[in-house]
Motif scaffolding. Sequence first.
Motif, PDB file in Angstrom:
ATOM      1  N   UNK A  41     -41.744  65.222  15.946  1.00  0.00           N
ATOM      2  CA  UNK A  41     -42.181  63.985  16.259  1.00  0.00           C
ATOM      3  C   UNK A  41     -41.025  62.995  15.987  1.00  0.00           C
ATOM      4  N   UNK A  42     -39.648  63.268  16.365  1.00  0.00           N
ATOM      5  CA  UNK A  42     -38.559  62.468  15.891  1.00  0.00           C
ATOM      6  C   UNK A  42     -38.184  61.320  16.886  1.00  0.00           C
ATOM      7  N   UNK A  43     -38.039  60.256  16.421  1.00  0.00           N
ATOM      8  CA  UNK A  43     -37.399  59.103  16.978  1.00  0.00           C
ATOM      9  C   UNK A  43     -36.038  59.031  16.701  1.00  0.00           C
ATOM     10  N   UNK A  44     -34.986  59.158  17.397  1.00  0.00           N
ATOM     11  CA  UNK A  44     -33.459  58.914  17.117  1.00  0.00           C
ATOM     12  C   UNK A  44     -32.578  58.408  18.188  1.00  0.00           C
ATOM     13  N   UNK A  45     -31.478  58.017  17.649  1.00  0.00           N
ATOM     14  CA  UNK A  45     -30.490  57.514  18.689  1.00  0.00           C
ATOM     15  C   UNK A  45     -29.279  57.275  17.876  1.00  0.00           C
ATOM     16  N   UNK A  46     -28.331  56.611  18.661  1.00  0.00           N
ATOM     17  CA  UNK A  46     -26.964  56.340  18.228  1.00  0.00           C
ATOM     18  C   UNK A  46     -27.065  54.775  17.975  1.00  0.00           C
ATOM     19  N   UNK A  47     -26.544  54.212  16.830  1.00  0.00           N
ATOM     20  CA  UNK A  47     -26.676  52.909  16.504  1.00  0.00           C
ATOM     21  C   UNK A  47     -27.814  52.381  16.845  1.00  0.00           C
ATOM     22  N   UNK A  48     -27.996  51.379  17.636  1.00  0.00           N
ATOM     23  CA  UNK A  48     -29.201  50.327  17.913  1.00  0.00           C
ATOM     24  C   UNK A  48     -30.216  51.030  19.014  1.00  0.00           C
ATOM     25  N   UNK A  49     -29.490  51.833  19.685  1.00  0.00           N
ATOM     26  CA  UNK A  49     -30.286  52.466  21.072  1.00  0.00           C
ATOM     27  C   UNK A  49     -31.029  53.645  20.545  1.00  0.00           C
ATOM     28  N   UNK A  50     -32.496  53.537  20.939  1.00  0.00           N
ATOM     29  CA  UNK A  50     -33.011  54.764  20.645  1.00  0.00           C
ATOM     30  C   UNK A  50     -33.083  55.802  21.881  1.00  0.00           C
ATOM     31  N   UNK A  51     -32.730  56.929  21.773  1.00  0.00           N
ATOM     32  CA  UNK A  51     -32.747  57.915  23.012  1.00  0.00           C
ATOM     33  C   UNK A  51     -33.890  58.883  22.854  1.00  0.00           C
ATOM     34  N   UNK A  52     -34.247  59.176  21.765  1.00  0.00           N
ATOM     35  CA  UNK A  52     -35.366  60.213  21.741  1.00  0.00           C
ATOM     36  C   UNK A  52     -36.523  59.425  21.129  1.00  0.00           C
ATOM     37  N   UNK A  53     -37.857  59.594  21.958  1.00  0.00           N
ATOM     38  CA  UNK A  53     -38.903  59.012  21.642  1.00  0.00           C
ATOM     39  C   UNK A  53     -39.969  60.144  21.431  1.00  0.00           C
ATOM     40  N   UNK A  54     -40.378  60.328  20.116  1.00  0.00           N
ATOM     41  CA  UNK A  54     -41.361  61.397  19.713  1.00  0.00           C
ATOM     42  C   UNK A  54     -40.989  62.840  20.212  1.00  0.00           C
ATOM     43  N   UNK A  55     -40.030  63.340  20.072  1.00  0.00           N
ATOM     44  CA  UNK A  55     -39.488  64.661  20.270  1.00  0.00           C
ATOM     45  C   UNK A  55     -40.266  65.905  19.610  1.00  0.00           C
ATOM     46  N   UNK A  56     -40.868  66.954  20.114  1.00  0.00           N
ATOM     47  CA  UNK A  56     -41.556  67.712  19.316  1.00  0.00           C
ATOM     48  C   UNK A  56     -40.902  69.014  19.914  1.00  0.00           C
ATOM     49  N   UNK A  57     -40.393  69.840  19.188  1.00  0.00           N
ATOM     50  CA  UNK A  57     -39.637  71.071  19.552  1.00  0.00           C
ATOM     51  C   UNK A  57     -39.729  72.244  18.425  1.00  0.00           C
ATOM     52  N   UNK A  58     -40.207  73.365  18.560  1.00  0.00           N
ATOM     53  CA  UNK A  58     -40.170  74.433  17.335  1.00  0.00           C
ATOM     54  C   UNK A  58     -39.732  75.632  17.924  1.00  0.00           C
ATOM     55  N   UNK A  59     -39.080  76.428  17.087  1.00  0.00           N
ATOM     56  CA  UNK A  59     -38.426  77.658  17.508  1.00  0.00           C
ATOM     57  C   UNK A  59     -39.135  78.935  16.437  1.00  0.00           C
ATOM     58  N   UNK A  60     -39.757  79.758  16.860  1.00  0.00           N
ATOM     59  CA  UNK A  60     -40.353  80.820  16.148  1.00  0.00           C
ATOM     60  C   UNK A  60     -39.228  81.847  15.712  1.00  0.00           C
ATOM     61  N   UNK A  61     -39.683  82.948  14.804  1.00  0.00           N
ATOM     62  CA  UNK A  61     -38.785  84.114  14.601  1.00  0.00           C
ATOM     63  C   UNK A  61     -38.850  84.603  16.028  1.00  0.00           C
ATOM     64  N   UNK A  62     -37.510  85.626  16.219  1.00  0.00           N
ATOM     65  CA  UNK A  62     -37.410  86.358  17.342  1.00  0.00           C
ATOM     66  C   UNK A  62     -37.852  85.937  18.836  1.00  0.00           C
ATOM     67  N   UNK A  63     -37.320  84.521  19.030  1.00  0.00           N
ATOM     68  CA  UNK A  63     -37.815  84.278  20.310  1.00  0.00           C
ATOM     69  C   UNK A  63     -36.557  83.380  20.877  1.00  0.00           C
ATOM     70  N   UNK A  64     -36.309  83.271  22.092  1.00  0.00           N
ATOM     71  CA  UNK A  64     -35.512  82.448  22.739  1.00  0.00           C
ATOM     72  C   UNK A  64     -36.197  81.214  23.337  1.00  0.00           C
TER      73      UNK A  64
END
Lengths: 364, 238, 316
Positions: B10-33
């Motif tokens: 659930x990240x919100x992130x960006x460069x400086x003032x501008x927010x580029x990512x709004x509530x991103x959720x990604x996960x990587x489990x063992x042994x997967x692409x």
Amino acid sequence: MESLLGYMLYVMSLLTAGGIYALLALGLNAQWGFAGLFNVGIAGFVAIGAYTYALLTTAVSPLHLGGFELPLIAGMIAAMITSGLVAAIIGVICIRLRSDYLAIATIGIAEIIKLVLKNETEITNGPRGINKIPRVWEHFSEERFYSSWPLSWISDVPGWEAFFAALPRWWWQPFFALTILLCVYVVYLLLERARKSPWGRMMTAIRENEHAARAAGKDVTGRRIEAFILGAVIMGFAGALLSMHLRLIDPTNTFDPAKMTFLVWVMLIVGGSGNNKGAILGGFLIWTLWSASELLINGTINLITTYIETADVGILRTRAGFLRMLLIGLVLQVILQRNPQGILPESRPAATGNTSHKAGVKGD
Amino acid sequence: MSGPILEIDGIHAGYGETEILHDINIHVDPNEIVAVIGPNGAGKSTAIKSVLGLLNIRSGAIRLNGEEITNTPPDQVVTRGISYVPQTQNVFVNLSVQENLEMGAWTRPDGMAERLEEMYALFPDLRAKSRQAAGSLSGGQRQMVAMAKALMVDAKVLLLDEPTAGLSPKYRGEIFQTIRNIKNSGVPILIVEQNAKQALGTADRGYVLVDGANRHTGTGEELLADRDIARMFLGGRE
Amino acid sequence: MWMDFGFEFVNFYLVPGLVLGCIYALGAVGITLTFGILRFANFAHGELMMTGTYLAWTFGAVVLATTGVVLHPLITAIPAMAGAVVLALLIDRYFYKPFRDAPTIMVVIASFGMMLIVRSAVQVIWGPNQIAFVRGIDKPNAAVREFTQSIDMMLLIPNKHFWIIGGTIVIVLLLHYLLEHTRIGKAMRAVSDSPDLARVTGINVEVVVRATWIVGGMSAVMAGVFLAMDTQTLETTMGFRMLLPMFAAAILGGIGRPFGAVFGGLVIGLAEELVAYPWIGTEPLISPGYKTGVAFAIMVVMLIVRPSGIFKGRTF
């Protein structure tokens, strides 16, 4: 009464030299503040202006080329033109490269100018320099001016001699100071106008986002060269005024590249880069501090020598001068780190400076 | 071992003032692409870079094996076992292939010889070119160097930013084959791709990002079969 | 033939040119490393070199005063290098590091300010006047003179020139070993290549930056000590006078290319001396007064023709 006059004259000379430095800071602001161009060869452009003016306006001399005895105003205009020309050449070569290269090139050109002034003895009288440079207002009291047109219309030679003999020795000082202040004001108005013109707005756009400006088909390099020349023209003009103020110029002491260039940079950064009012404020403020600190240092040295009789005044004085330079250097560093916008920040929405090149390591 | 290796929560992130990512959720489990796809400017690469600590995360968390690493500087992220291959300029062009690999092992300088040997086994083409400047190699070979360099540390997870961009179909196939080999050697992979079809075909699971937010999630096959996605990415390409 | 042409040319132009070239080369190495790795033109580099040389002289003078032993300048250079490295690291920490993430030009301004601060500090401590670095005349090496005279090619080379040229060769070889065969040296090249990639590769860039100041500071002090050995004097302006030729050498060789900088330094040093040779007629080709202008001219030509330098360094 005497001391009051002394103070007045001191203030006059502060305003004169401060005004000349304010002009230099304005010139630098056109280059750095408007266009983000890093010029560390200010002393070189000032020297070009000063020598052009001096050679064209001094009386004929066996020591150097000319003088050509041209009208003072012609000398000033020529000073601006030569300085602008040199800037055009450097600009065309270096401005397309990154600012560091321009910095190296300008420090180099200042050195080359110094070399030429030192070596071309036939033209410049070499390291001994040029003397008796005519100063606006004061020049009227020189015979070659009052014996010729237009003053010769008003009165004859003995009449003028009597007139100037009746004036106090410092009569020209207030006029000269006022003239310089007027020049500062006029240059300020012109630069403000340039800043608010479409040209100035484009400069801002270029600094805010160079890529976007390029993509929009703007001639970024051309605009930058223009700003560089504009600044150099102002510096050449200030050089002419400086040579008047000093009346004697020489290649090494007058145009000490490090000291003069550095002071102007401190002035602009302390005053506020990008802001013409800030440049003027910085010019007067730092110049006043600079010369007041000299008085302070002399006072301190007198105090020391009255208590410690063995102290060598000469050594103390030269060392103190370097200490002053060191302290003003530290002032710059502190301002740069703590308050890089200066006292009067630039009045536009976006951040200062050229943001397209980062020193640090950030993702793209 | 339970729970994901890498978790972007659930990240919100960006460069400086501008927010580029709004509530991103990604996960990587063992042994997967895991593949992240999406249109240009959807924030795919930015999502990867946020893991590396290259941009400012305002809220949400990034965890590696359950440990929070939000806003950790890049060199420490790598030390903790996240390896990253940028999309462009991903090799040191003036260094030789072998020197590139040595730099990859900066955070774990021991056992260099065996590691180099492992990499040459995994990327046989590179062995003959080990003394050549990486800048003199072809695009596909550079990508191999970049991946080998990233694997020189004991990576817990490998992040690949558009590894096949600008490569010929022949090299693309080779890269995806290598990605499967890397997975089989036990390193899970998070891959950002423009080339959605091949990426989803290789991936166990996929995420679709649009405008800096999660849009679809599913297994590779599910997403490949989804009409919306097919219309968005797959129809126009290839 | 030799006495008509070669004797004068080799002894009075070529060898001095090589010596000057060695000095520029060592100075330019530091410039090109900081330019390549920290990505800015460090205007204070000349002052670092000057300060180091003053430290070397001071160390020698103190030892002489306390023990009566006259140390060779190369020995006094060792503690001076330590001092200059500490100075460089302190400057970086307090005046450059705050601008790591700021636009490059901020740190260039800061380095320009440091140039003045360091020089002023040296002038406050040691005074502005020239100091004799080594006393006495260094006569041409007798063995070399006799041998070369016996084969009709008399060379008049003072020992100091052997030290300078030989010392430079040793330092360049050490530098080569460092950059090509050590972990930190390879990392320096990697950061110079791409700082962004170095960071996401896990290379600790601050460690590399420190190594850069150490290498740059040490080679700067060696350049300064060699220069002072050659001219036998110390001046507070020596750093500033070296600055332009060092930048020219770095640009000529290609930014971020240490061996390019060595090559560039040799070219600039030789060019500065050789232009004063009477190539046409009996007058110097270019008046010796303009010698220092040669470096600038070469640099400007390079900036026009090939800003990336001969060995294809970085352009920004």
